[in-house]
Design a protein around this motif. Structure first.
Motif, PDB file in Angstrom:
ATOM      1  N   TYR A   1       0.943  -1.121  -0.071  1.00 37.46           N
ATOM      2  CA  TYR A   1       0.063   0.137  -0.255  1.00 37.46           C
ATOM      3  C   TYR A   1       0.728   1.093   0.149  1.00 37.46           C
ATOM      4  O   TYR A   1       1.886   1.355   0.732  1.00 37.46           O
ATOM      5  N   ASP A   2       0.654   2.159  -0.880  1.00 42.00           N
ATOM      6  CA  ASP A   2       1.240   3.754  -0.894  1.00 42.00           C
ATOM      7  C   ASP A   2       0.249   4.286  -0.821  1.00 42.00           C
ATOM      8  O   ASP A   2      -0.631   4.651  -1.493  1.00 42.00           O
ATOM      9  N   PRO A   3       0.374   5.451   0.281  1.00 48.43           N
ATOM     10  CA  PRO A   3      -0.689   6.305   0.517  1.00 48.43           C
ATOM     11  C   PRO A   3      -0.654   7.387  -0.651  1.00 48.43           C
ATOM     12  O   PRO A   3       0.175   7.454  -1.455  1.00 48.43           O
ATOM     13  N   PRO A   4      -1.835   7.883  -1.026  1.00 47.58           N
ATOM     14  CA  PRO A   4      -1.757   8.999  -2.087  1.00 47.58           C
ATOM     15  C   PRO A   4      -1.069  10.237  -1.835  1.00 47.58           C
ATOM     16  O   PRO A   4      -0.943  10.684  -0.698  1.00 47.58           O
ATOM     17  N   MET A   5      -0.238  10.501  -2.883  1.00 48.86           N
ATOM     18  CA  MET A   5       0.480  11.621  -2.973  1.00 48.86           C
ATOM     19  C   MET A   5       0.307  12.694  -3.919  1.00 48.86           C
ATOM     20  O   MET A   5      -0.494  12.205  -5.007  1.00 48.86           O
TER      21      MET A   5
ATOM     22  N   PRO B   1      -4.001  15.308   1.229  1.00 54.12           N
ATOM     23  CA  PRO B   1      -4.893  15.352   2.382  1.00 54.12           C
ATOM     24  C   PRO B   1      -6.042  14.348   2.284  1.00 54.12           C
ATOM     25  O   PRO B   1      -6.472  14.171   1.146  1.00 54.12           O
ATOM     26  N   GLU B   2      -6.369  13.699   3.329  1.00 59.07           N
ATOM     27  CA  GLU B   2      -7.419  12.630   3.211  1.00 59.07           C
ATOM     28  C   GLU B   2      -8.827  13.348   2.768  1.00 59.07           C
ATOM     29  O   GLU B   2      -9.503  12.279   2.152  1.00 59.07           O
ATOM     30  N   VAL B   3      -9.214  14.360   3.166  1.00 57.26           N
ATOM     31  CA  VAL B   3     -10.402  15.129   2.497  1.00 57.26           C
ATOM     32  C   VAL B   3     -10.321  14.923   1.009  1.00 57.26           C
ATOM     33  O   VAL B   3     -11.528  15.039   0.347  1.00 57.26           O
ATOM     34  N   GLY B   4      -9.347  14.986   0.406  1.00 57.52           N
ATOM     35  CA  GLY B   4      -9.238  15.024  -1.096  1.00 57.52           C
ATOM     36  C   GLY B   4      -9.160  13.577  -1.685  1.00 57.52           C
ATOM     37  O   GLY B   4      -8.962  13.301  -2.894  1.00 57.52           O
ATOM     38  N   TRP B   5      -9.126  12.691  -0.994  1.00 58.98           N
ATOM     39  CA  TRP B   5      -9.031  10.985  -1.568  1.00 58.98           C
ATOM     40  C   TRP B   5     -10.357  10.671  -2.214  1.00 58.98           C
ATOM     41  O   TRP B   5     -11.009  11.078  -1.758  1.00 58.98           O
ATOM     42  N   THR B   6      -9.903   9.864  -3.386  1.00 57.89           N
ATOM     43  CA  THR B   6     -11.014   9.287  -3.982  1.00 57.89           C
ATOM     44  C   THR B   6     -11.712   8.213  -3.145  1.00 57.89           C
ATOM     45  O   THR B   6     -11.125   7.597  -2.335  1.00 57.89           O
ATOM     46  N   ASN B   7     -12.665   7.563  -3.661  1.00 60.67           N
ATOM     47  CA  ASN B   7     -13.174   6.551  -3.219  1.00 60.67           C
ATOM     48  C   ASN B   7     -12.223   5.300  -3.118  1.00 60.67           C
ATOM     49  O   ASN B   7     -12.041   4.499  -2.105  1.00 60.67           O
ATOM     50  N   ALA B   8     -11.659   5.230  -4.228  1.00 59.29           N
ATOM     51  CA  ALA B   8     -10.633   4.123  -4.300  1.00 59.29           C
ATOM     52  C   ALA B   8      -9.510   4.096  -3.330  1.00 59.29           C
ATOM     53  O   ALA B   8      -8.989   3.236  -2.878  1.00 59.29           O
ATOM     54  N   GLU B   9      -8.913   5.498  -3.154  1.00 60.67           N
ATOM     55  CA  GLU B   9      -7.737   5.698  -2.419  1.00 60.67           C
ATOM     56  C   GLU B   9      -8.200   5.510  -0.882  1.00 60.67           C
ATOM     57  O   GLU B   9      -7.124   4.690  -0.158  1.00 60.67           O
TER      58      GLU B   9
ATOM     59  N   ALA C   1      -8.581   1.659  -0.286  1.00 62.45           N
ATOM     60  CA  ALA C   1      -7.090   1.055  -0.237  1.00 62.45           C
ATOM     61  C   ALA C   1      -6.458   1.249   1.129  1.00 62.45           C
ATOM     62  O   ALA C   1      -6.114   0.193   1.591  1.00 62.45           O
ATOM     63  N   SER C   2      -6.752   2.735   1.571  1.00 62.14           N
ATOM     64  CA  SER C   2      -6.295   2.877   2.923  1.00 62.14           C
ATOM     65  C   SER C   2      -6.895   1.803   4.011  1.00 62.14           C
ATOM     66  O   SER C   2      -6.370   1.505   4.973  1.00 62.14           O
ATOM     67  N   VAL C   3      -8.320   1.676   3.828  1.00 62.18           N
ATOM     68  CA  VAL C   3      -9.209   0.888   4.650  1.00 62.18           C
ATOM     69  C   VAL C   3      -8.616  -0.725   4.716  1.00 62.18           C
ATOM     70  O   VAL C   3      -8.547  -1.200   5.853  1.00 62.18           O
ATOM     71  N   GLY C   4      -8.224  -1.006   3.680  1.00 59.46           N
ATOM     72  CA  GLY C   4      -7.897  -2.499   3.400  1.00 59.46           C
ATOM     73  C   GLY C   4      -6.520  -2.686   4.295  1.00 59.46           C
ATOM     74  O   GLY C   4      -6.423  -3.598   4.695  1.00 59.46           O
ATOM     75  N   ASN C   5      -5.714  -1.540   4.072  1.00 59.76           N
ATOM     76  CA  ASN C   5      -4.463  -1.854   4.618  1.00 59.76           C
ATOM     77  C   ASN C   5      -4.374  -1.752   5.989  1.00 59.76           C
ATOM     78  O   ASN C   5      -3.729  -2.461   6.811  1.00 59.76           O
ATOM     79  N   ALA C   6      -5.251  -0.528   6.511  1.00 62.93           N
ATOM     80  CA  ALA C   6      -5.485  -0.818   8.093  1.00 62.93           C
ATOM     81  C   ALA C   6      -6.145  -1.906   8.773  1.00 62.93           C
ATOM     82  O   ALA C   6      -5.755  -2.372   9.787  1.00 62.93           O
ATOM     83  N   ARG C   7      -7.125  -2.718   7.828  1.00 64.78           N
ATOM     84  CA  ARG C   7      -7.659  -3.794   8.308  1.00 64.78           C
ATOM     85  C   ARG C   7      -6.503  -5.012   8.611  1.00 64.78           C
ATOM     86  O   ARG C   7      -6.661  -5.618   9.409  1.00 64.78           O
ATOM     87  N   ALA C   8      -5.688  -5.198   7.464  1.00 64.04           N
ATOM     88  CA  ALA C   8      -4.643  -6.050   7.433  1.00 64.04           C
ATOM     89  C   ALA C   8      -3.662  -5.799   8.668  1.00 64.04           C
ATOM     90  O   ALA C   8      -3.163  -6.737   9.028  1.00 64.04           O
ATOM     91  N   LEU C   9      -3.392  -4.702   8.599  1.00 61.70           N
ATOM     92  CA  LEU C   9      -2.323  -4.305   9.797  1.00 61.70           C
ATOM     93  C   LEU C   9      -2.789  -4.419  11.020  1.00 61.70           C
ATOM     94  O   LEU C   9      -1.972  -4.916  11.912  1.00 61.70           O
ATOM     95  N   ASN C  10      -3.908  -4.207  11.382  1.00 67.03           N
ATOM     96  CA  ASN C  10      -4.723  -4.336  12.533  1.00 67.03           C
ATOM     97  C   ASN C  10      -4.837  -5.891  12.891  1.00 67.03           C
ATOM     98  O   ASN C  10      -4.656  -6.311  14.077  1.00 67.03           O
ATOM     99  N   ALA C  11      -5.061  -6.585  11.785  1.00 66.16           N
ATOM    100  CA  ALA C  11      -5.200  -8.009  12.089  1.00 66.16           C
ATOM    101  C   ALA C  11      -3.585  -8.825  12.409  1.00 66.16           C
ATOM    102  O   ALA C  11      -3.673  -9.581  13.475  1.00 66.16           O
ATOM    103  N   ILE C  12      -2.682  -8.207  11.959  1.00 67.60           N
ATOM    104  CA  ILE C  12      -1.319  -8.508  12.141  1.00 67.60           C
ATOM    105  C   ILE C  12      -0.959  -8.220  13.631  1.00 67.60           C
ATOM    106  O   ILE C  12      -0.683  -8.969  14.442  1.00 67.60           O
ATOM    107  N   PHE C  13      -1.217  -6.913  14.050  1.00 73.20           N
ATOM    108  CA  PHE C  13      -0.914  -6.255  15.060  1.00 73.20           C
ATOM    109  C   PHE C  13      -1.463  -7.091  16.224  1.00 73.20           C
ATOM    110  O   PHE C  13      -0.943  -7.125  17.582  1.00 73.20           O
ATOM    111  N   ASN C  14      -2.705  -7.394  16.183  1.00 74.99           N
ATOM    112  CA  ASN C  14      -3.455  -7.963  17.196  1.00 74.99           C
ATOM    113  C   ASN C  14      -3.301  -9.518  17.227  1.00 74.99           C
ATOM    114  O   ASN C  14      -3.842  -9.969  18.300  1.00 74.99           O
TER     115      ASN C  14
END
Length: 105
Positions: free
Chosen positions: A47-51, A62-70, A73-86
């Motif tokens: 995952y590469d954050p939008p630049m 800025p997150e307020v300017g993210w597209t739905n796809a961006e 993708a961020s939510v998917g990364n957060a879910r996977a990272l949360n699963a691993i961390f826990n």
């Protein structure tokens, strides 16, 4: 006295303790796959954050300017990272807690 270890289930994979990686890894793969396809994609492809470019310099968008796809993708990364961390013990968490992507962790 015997140490009681936490068991695993289909909804909660085992905790990685540093000695059970070959047991933990396939269970985490399928656990993350069942979260959603975006979480799995973030783990496999990264995952590469939008630049954006500002004055010739690449900066995080800025997150307020993210597209739905961006956003997805961020939510998917957060879910996977949360699963691993826990599902790692404290010693392993200390090694990976600075990771910002699931693929890094």
């Amino acid at each position: 006295m015997e140490i009681i270890r936490e068991g695993s289930s289909a909804s909660r994979p085992p905790i990685l303790d540093g000695k059970n990686y070959s047991y933990w890894k396939p269970r985490m793969i399928f656990f993350i796959k069942t979260l959603d396809k975006k979480a799995w994609r973030a783990l496999v492809a990264g995952y590469d954050p939008p630049m954006i470019t500002v004055n010739g310099v690449l900066v995080p968008k800025p997150e307020v300017g993210w597209t739905n796809a961006e956003e997805q993708a961020s939510v998917g990364n957060a879910r996977a990272l949360n699963a691993i961390f826990n599902r790692v013990n404290l010693n392993i968490f200390k090694l990976i807690n600075s990771c910002s992507t699931a693929k890094e962790a």
